[in-house]
Design a protein around this motif. Structure first.
Motif, PDB file in Angstrom:
ATOM      1  N   ARG A 140      65.217  61.367  -9.594  1.00 39.62           N
ATOM      2  CA  ARG A 140      65.563  60.868  -8.381  1.00 39.62           C
ATOM      3  C   ARG A 140      64.779  61.634  -7.333  1.00 39.62           C
ATOM      4  N   GLU A 142      64.721  63.146  -4.507  1.00 37.20           N
ATOM      5  CA  GLU A 142      65.587  64.041  -3.641  1.00 37.20           C
ATOM      6  C   GLU A 142      64.904  64.564  -2.831  1.00 37.20           C
ATOM      7  N   LEU A 149      69.632  74.235  -9.544  1.00 35.94           N
ATOM      8  CA  LEU A 149      70.059  73.174 -10.483  1.00 35.94           C
ATOM      9  C   LEU A 149      71.121  72.224  -9.831  1.00 35.94           C
ATOM     10  N   LEU A 150      71.529  72.380  -8.538  1.00 32.94           N
ATOM     11  CA  LEU A 150      72.479  71.651  -8.089  1.00 32.94           C
ATOM     12  C   LEU A 150      71.836  70.359  -7.718  1.00 32.94           C
ATOM     13  N   ARG A 151      70.759  70.311  -7.017  1.00 33.64           N
ATOM     14  CA  ARG A 151      70.044  69.065  -6.812  1.00 33.64           C
ATOM     15  C   ARG A 151      68.416  69.053  -7.276  1.00 33.64           C
ATOM     16  N   GLY A 152      68.484  68.380  -8.731  1.00 28.50           N
ATOM     17  CA  GLY A 152      67.173  68.517  -9.199  1.00 28.50           C
ATOM     18  C   GLY A 152      66.502  66.826  -8.954  1.00 28.50           C
ATOM     19  N   PHE A 155      66.993  66.002 -13.649  1.00 27.29           N
ATOM     20  CA  PHE A 155      68.045  66.814 -13.909  1.00 27.29           C
ATOM     21  C   PHE A 155      68.984  65.906 -15.245  1.00 27.29           C
ATOM     22  N   MET A 157      72.099  64.406 -16.980  1.00 27.51           N
ATOM     23  CA  MET A 157      73.642  63.809 -16.614  1.00 27.51           C
ATOM     24  C   MET A 157      73.895  63.308 -17.748  1.00 27.51           C
ATOM     25  N   GLU A 258      80.120  68.490  -5.652  1.00 29.05           N
ATOM     26  CA  GLU A 258      80.516  67.292  -6.375  1.00 29.05           C
ATOM     27  C   GLU A 258      80.002  67.155  -8.011  1.00 29.05           C
ATOM     28  N   VAL A 259      80.596  67.669  -8.935  1.00 28.10           N
ATOM     29  CA  VAL A 259      80.280  67.790 -10.302  1.00 28.10           C
ATOM     30  C   VAL A 259      80.372  66.466 -10.978  1.00 28.10           C
ATOM     31  N   GLY A 260      81.255  65.731 -10.615  1.00 28.66           N
ATOM     32  CA  GLY A 260      81.301  64.383 -11.280  1.00 28.66           C
ATOM     33  C   GLY A 260      81.653  63.065 -10.214  1.00 28.66           C
ATOM     34  N   ASN A 261      81.449  62.106 -10.735  1.00 28.50           N
ATOM     35  CA  ASN A 261      81.787  60.922  -9.917  1.00 28.50           C
ATOM     36  C   ASN A 261      82.194  59.564 -10.620  1.00 28.50           C
ATOM     37  N   PHE A 263      83.277  55.582 -11.085  1.00 19.00           N
ATOM     38  CA  PHE A 263      83.277  54.302 -10.117  1.00 19.00           C
ATOM     39  C   PHE A 263      83.761  53.134 -10.936  1.00 19.00           C
ATOM     40  N   GLY A 295      77.544  65.736 -13.785  1.00 22.13           N
ATOM     41  CA  GLY A 295      76.223  66.326 -13.787  1.00 22.13           C
ATOM     42  C   GLY A 295      76.092  67.591 -14.429  1.00 22.13           C
ATOM     43  N   ARG A 298      74.042  70.053 -12.988  1.00 21.79           N
ATOM     44  CA  ARG A 298      74.943  70.781 -11.869  1.00 21.79           C
ATOM     45  C   ARG A 298      75.984  71.372 -12.036  1.00 21.79           C
TER      46      ARG A 298
HETATM   47  P1  ATP Z   1      74.970  63.352  -4.212  1.00 21.29           P
HETATM   48  O1  ATP Z   1      75.971  62.587  -3.585  1.00 21.29           O
HETATM   49  O2  ATP Z   1      75.240  64.910  -4.532  1.00 21.29           O
HETATM   50  O3  ATP Z   1      73.580  62.884  -4.220  1.00 21.29           O
HETATM   51  P2  ATP Z   1      75.240  61.131  -6.076  1.00 21.29           P
HETATM   52  O4  ATP Z   1      76.614  60.805  -5.616  1.00 21.29           O
HETATM   53  O5  ATP Z   1      74.399  60.290  -5.665  1.00 21.29           O
HETATM   54  O6  ATP Z   1      75.142  62.767  -5.865  1.00 21.29           O
HETATM   55  P3  ATP Z   1      75.837  59.978  -8.869  1.00 21.29           P
HETATM   56  O7  ATP Z   1      74.987  58.745  -8.702  1.00 21.29           O
HETATM   57  O8  ATP Z   1      77.254  59.949  -8.481  1.00 21.29           O
HETATM   58  O9  ATP Z   1      75.501  61.167  -7.712  1.00 21.29           O
HETATM   59  O10 ATP Z   1      75.672  61.001 -10.068  1.00 21.29           O
HETATM   60  C1  ATP Z   1      76.785  61.348 -11.009  1.00 21.29           C
HETATM   61  C2  ATP Z   1      76.596  62.831 -11.110  1.00 21.29           C
HETATM   62  O11 ATP Z   1      75.403  63.252 -11.279  1.00 21.29           O
HETATM   63  C3  ATP Z   1      77.027  63.686  -9.644  1.00 21.29           C
HETATM   64  O12 ATP Z   1      78.373  63.801  -9.482  1.00 21.29           O
HETATM   65  C4  ATP Z   1      76.382  64.877  -9.962  1.00 21.29           C
HETATM   66  O13 ATP Z   1      77.203  65.802 -10.588  1.00 21.29           O
HETATM   67  C5  ATP Z   1      75.087  64.441 -10.570  1.00 21.29           C
HETATM   68  N1  ATP Z   1      73.935  64.562  -9.721  1.00 21.29           N
HETATM   69  C6  ATP Z   1      73.534  63.704  -8.878  1.00 21.29           C
HETATM   70  N2  ATP Z   1      72.461  63.837  -8.349  1.00 21.29           N
HETATM   71  C7  ATP Z   1      71.779  65.033  -8.865  1.00 21.29           C
HETATM   72  C8  ATP Z   1      70.840  65.581  -8.587  1.00 21.29           C
HETATM   73  N3  ATP Z   1      69.784  65.238  -7.700  1.00 21.29           N
HETATM   74  N4  ATP Z   1      70.789  66.824  -9.400  1.00 21.29           N
HETATM   75  C9  ATP Z   1      71.658  67.533  -9.997  1.00 21.29           C
HETATM   76  N5  ATP Z   1      72.519  66.475 -10.307  1.00 21.29           N
HETATM   77  C10 ATP Z   1      73.089  65.482  -9.652  1.00 21.29           C
END
Ligand code: ATP
Ligand code: MG
Length: 416
Positions: A140, A142, A149-152, A155, A157, A258-261, A263, A295, A298
């Motif tokens: 992505r 970003e 590692l929180l925002r790569g 990365f 997933m 946010e470690v997981g999401n 939908f 993630g 993450r």
């Molecule tokens: P964020 O709001 O933090 O940008 P997102 O809502 O776009 O994340 P999702 O598409 O929901 O991310 O992705 C599922 C999971 O993947 C997230 O909950 C997170 O743990 C992880 N994740 C998302 N973007 C990244 C990133 N750029 N680097 C590392 N982990 C990520």
């Protein structure tokens, strides 16, 4: 593993230009190597942690009936055009043009691709439900790739996709996933908070996030300590100090990651991509879908953000690169080395994952400082002094005090 052979080199100082705790510590302790903003390579220590987490996830996914697949990263434009997301994803997706002029994208997510796959395989209600997951690298663009590692930009997933013949069946699975994600995140040594969040780009409805409190987290949640209520502040109508709508406790506000999401996708993708099945009643219906992201990178970053002190990382044992850090303190006659070698072999026989600091010509102070930085849960020191007592010194990374334990009782103490 002999530390003298381990591919790593620690840094005494924090690397320049890093703001986040996880980047500082993971780089200093050589778990990862940074190539450029948001792009990391895993070195042996980091890869061991990554594999541990992958295995925790795999075990749980297989438990709930998931089947692992591995989709391609390179994705054709055509499938994204079917859902109208090729133009929408421009800001996020890395793309390139082939010699022929054809465009392809690097997977930032895989809804289109999975729907393309299953529409060729699912025909009847008998093919459903279906739960497919993968552990894959995502790409992505970003803009704010500053938090290690929180925002790569590249990365790891774990993404799971579920396919159902009825809304009711989907709902049941959504509950199963909720429990399963809470379990996975707890197993990784974190304390997840199930949080209601907005639908974002993916769906019109709500979604749910798994948030972990952390002082440098990017998100803010309004939550009840009893864990029966939590909303992302972005959507919450409540605020700190008001009463929890579930139990009446006072609500708190906290920074979180946010470690997981997860939908509920409904028929958003099956409709655009013509993914139908024939139901029991003979009718042709759209497949109901859900998608569930966790993630991986993450999670590692979050664990380090939460579990550290001024000396370094404190790995929870479930994800630690090794369980035991055996350190020998050199004596002139080499007697300690002999005893330490023996202990190393014995621990390995008992399947304990040991990193053995067998190095000579490294000072005790340096060995201990490195051990604290690397953060293996149990440290065993063997020295002339401990041998005189037929003992070793044991110290947990998470505790301040060390204790002497007789070598012959070590198995019992380590619960082998
Ligand atoms: P964020 O709001 O933090 O940008 P997102 O809502 O776009 O994340 P999702 O598409 O929901 O991310 O992705 C599922 C999971 O993947 C997230 O909950 C997170 O743990 C992880 N994740 C998302 N973007 C990244 C990133 N750029 N680097 C590392 N982990 C990520
Ligand atoms: Mg999200």
């Amino acid at each position: 593993m002999l530390q003298s052979q381990l591919f790593y080199k620690t840094l005494k100082e924090d690397p320049k230009d890093e703001q986040s705790i996880n980047a500082k510590l993971l780089l200093r302790a050589a778990f990862v190597h940074k190539e450029m903003a948001g792009v990391f390579s895993y070195l042996p220590l980091g890869l061991r942690v990554l594999r541990k987490i992958e295995n925790i996830i795999r075990e749980e996914m297989d438990n709930i009936g998931g089947q692992e697949i591995f989709m391609s990263v390179l994705q054709p434009k055509a499938i994204w055009e079917e859902t109208g997301r090729w133009s929408k994803m421009g800001e996020i997706m890395y793309r390139c043009q082939e010699e022929s002029g054809k465009e392809v994208g690097l997977g930032s997510t895989h809804e289109e691709m999975i729907t393309d796959i299953i529409r060729r395989f699912v025909n009847s209600y008998e093919d459903l439900p279906l739960y497919l997951y993968q552990i894959q690298t995502k790409f992505r663009k970003e803009l704010r790739a500053k938090s290690g590692l929180l925002r790569g930009r590249e990365f790891g997933m774990k993404d799971l996709y579920s396919f159902h013949s009825s809304e009711e069946d989907f709902r049941k699975f959504y509950e199963i996933i909720k429990k399963s994600y809470l379990k996975i995140i707890k197993k990784c040594g974190l304390d997840p908070i199930f949080t209601e969040a907005s639908g974002g780009d993916f769906t019109e409805q709500y979604t749910h996030e798994f948030q972990v409190l952390a002082k440098d987290g990017e998100d803010t949640i309004i939550y009840c300590e009893k864990r029966d209520f939590s909303e992302n502040k972005e959507i919450s109508k409540l605020s700190v100090g008001q009463k929890c709508p579930k139990c009446g406790f006072l609500l708190k506000e906290g920074k979180s990651i946010e470690v997981g999401n997860i939908f509920p996708l409904g028929t958003r993708y099956s409709k655009d991509m013509n993914a139908y099945f024939i139901d029991k009643d003979g009718q042709r219906k759209l497949i109901i879908m859900g998608c569930y992201g966790l993630g991986l990178s993450r999670l590692i970053g979050s664990i380090v953000e939460v579990h550290n002190d001024e000396k370094g990382i404190i790995w929870p044992s479930s994800v630690a690169p090794f369980q035991v850090h055996l350190i020998h303190i050199q004596d002139k006659k080499g007697k300690v080395r002999e005893e330490a070698d023996k202990l190393y072999v014995n621990l390995q026989k008992e399947n304990v994952e040991v990193l053995y600091d067998d190095r000579i010509n490294v000072s005790v102070g340096e060995k201990l400082a490195e051990a604290d930085l690397i953060g293996i849960p149990i440290r065993i020191i063997i020295s002339e002094k401990t041998i005189a007592e037929k003992s070793v010194e044991i110290k947990k990374r998470s505790e301040a005090n060390a204790k002497l334990v007789k070598i012959k009782e070590l198995g019992k103490v380590l619960k082998l």
